[in-house]
Design an enzyme around this catalytic site. Structure first.
Site, short mmCIF file in Angstrom:
data_model
loop_
_atom_site.label_atom_id
_atom_site.label_comp_id
_atom_site.label_asym_id
_atom_site.label_seq_id
_atom_site.Cartn_x
_atom_site.Cartn_y
_atom_site.Cartn_z
N ALA A 198 6.11 -3.20 -12.76
CA ALA A 198 7.52 -3.11 -13.12
C ALA A 198 8.26 -4.40 -12.78
O ALA A 198 9.11 -4.86 -13.54
CB ALA A 198 8.16 -1.92 -12.40
N GLY A 211 6.28 -1.50 3.90
CA GLY A 211 6.96 -0.63 4.86
C GLY A 211 7.74 -1.42 5.90
O GLY A 211 8.21 -2.54 5.64
N ASP A 221 3.49 6.40 5.17
CA ASP A 221 3.99 7.06 6.38
C ASP A 221 5.37 7.71 6.18
O ASP A 221 5.76 8.56 6.95
CB ASP A 221 4.08 6.06 7.55
CG ASP A 221 2.74 5.42 7.86
OD1 ASP A 221 1.70 6.02 7.52
OD2 ASP A 221 2.73 4.32 8.45
N GLY A 279 -0.14 8.27 9.56
CA GLY A 279 1.31 8.29 9.69
C GLY A 279 1.84 7.40 10.81
O GLY A 279 3.03 7.37 11.08
O1 F6P Z 1 1.14 2.33 7.67
C1 F6P Z 1 0.16 2.92 6.88
C2 F6P Z 1 -1.05 3.24 7.71
O2 F6P Z 1 -2.04 3.80 6.87
C3 F6P Z 1 -0.81 4.16 8.90
O3 F6P Z 1 -0.70 5.51 8.55
C4 F6P Z 1 -1.98 3.84 9.79
O4 F6P Z 1 -1.73 4.13 11.13
C5 F6P Z 1 -2.13 2.35 9.58
O5 F6P Z 1 -1.58 2.06 8.30
C6 F6P Z 1 -3.54 1.83 9.62
O6 F6P Z 1 -3.46 0.45 9.58
P1 F6P Z 1 -4.64 -0.53 9.20
O7 F6P Z 1 -4.79 -0.49 7.70
O8 F6P Z 1 -4.17 -1.86 9.67
O9 F6P Z 1 -5.85 -0.03 9.91
#
Ligand code: F6P
Length: 323
Positions: free
Chosen positions: A22, A102, A127, A170
């Site tokens: 988009a 995020g 999350d 999360g």
């Molecule tokens: O922020 C998204 C997320 O998937 C969280 O839910 C999780 O704790 C984190 O990222 C895992 O991070 P990484 O991809 O750095 O292991």
């Protein structure tokens, strides 16, 4: 403004590709040249830019992940790293940046804006912990993955009369656990926001057993003090009996990699398109999100300092519905 760039940062989320598409197509429709930055802020620092045309984003709307790549980048968190990133952007003639991500990603966008570089954020994280958007890109898909898993686990739990602890992602936020727990008909939900001791959880499971339920599903947020692993440990160490045999499953990254749902494709499309519209109108330093079904913008300053609480209605309902 003639040249803008787009990057995806932090954990990937299903629907990010819809947002990239988009941004590119709305940018081109407005006469802009659009650059894709590879691997998030790491690519900014390295100057990894590629020009994106309309065909480059063809057939990506249905794909999970992000075609640009994503990363968590420590050097960008230093002033030197950010200055280098801005020099790279200026060097490529880029005047505005759309950041899809995020909390950490939007903190980066805010820092760039404060340093004078025009930035607009797009709310994206599974999350759903980002202030400024009721719902973020990726949440719907992640929830549906969790729900499918819970539905399947319920079947095998019933066959064996077991209690199943299902851990969902999360980070420090219990949104995914709360919503998946309610929609999945869990007997108990364990959240970072509400401290519950293992004894109380064991009682809840035992009560389900005593009521004759063939299974008990406990949805546990990874960020809870007692995540699935620690809860199992506590049950053993404290000799807590729950009636059923216990098993646990950690869903982890499967929640991030799925094909985006219709809701996430539409959300990514709306937010990505609106981010460019804001940029073209000269409105920067803000996050584009969705509140009460409407597109909204919130200053990045407010976003990075804001805290999004869990919906009290769902928190209360969780207890009542688990009976
Ligand atoms: O922020 C998204 C997320 O998937 C969280 O839910 C999780 O704790 C984190 O990222 C895992 O991070 P990484 O991809 O750095 O292991």
């Amino acid at each position: 403004m003639r040249n803008i760039a787009v990057l995806t940062s932090g954990g990937d989320a299903p629907g990010m590709n819809a947002a990239i598409r988009a941004v590119v197509r709305t940018g081109l429709a407005n006469g802009l040249t659009v650059w894709g930055v590879e691997d998030g802020y790491a690519g900014l620092i390295e100057g990894s830019f590629r020009r994106l045309g309309t065909r480059d984003v063809g057939s990506i709307i249905q794909r999970g992940g992000t075609i640009l790549g994503s990363a968590r980048c420590m050097p960008f968190q230093t002033p030197e790293g950010r200055e280098l990133a801005i020099r790279r952007l200026h060097g490529a003639g880029i005047e505005g940046l759309v950041v899809i991500g995020g909390n950490g990603s939007q903190a980066g966008a805010h820092a760039l804006q404060q340093m004078g570089f025009a930035s607009v954020g797009v709310a994206s994280t599974i999350d759903n912990d980002l202030f400024g958007s009721d719902v973020t890109i990726g949440v719907d898909t992640a929830l549906n993955v969790a729900l499918n898993a819970i539905d399947n686990l319920k079947v095998t739990a019933s066959s064996h009369r077991r209690a199943l602890l299902v851990e969902v992602m999360g980070r420090k936020c219990g949104y995914l656990a709360l919503m998946a727990g309610i929609a999945g008909g869990a007997e108990a939900i364990v959240l970072p926001e509400v401290l519950v001791e293992p004894e109380a959880i064991a009682q809840r499971i035992q009560a389900a057993y005593d009521r004759g339920k063939p299974h008990a599903i406990v949805v546990v947020a990874e960020g809870a003090k007692y995540n699935a692993g620690r809860l199992c440990e506590a049950f053993q160490q404290r000799n807590l009996l729950v009636g059923y045999e216990i098993r646990s499953t950690v869903l982890g990254y499967v929640q991030r990699g799925a094909v985006p749902t219709c809701a996430d494709r539409l959300l990514g499309t709306r937010l990505g398109s609106e981010a460019v519209a804001q940029m073209v109108a000269g409105h920067t330093g803000l996050l584009v999100g969705m509140c009460r079904g409407e597109l909204v913008t919130t200053p990045l300053e407010t976003v990075v300092n804001g805290v999004k609480p869990l919906d009290p209605w769902f928190l209360k309902a969780a207890d009542v519905l688990a009976q």
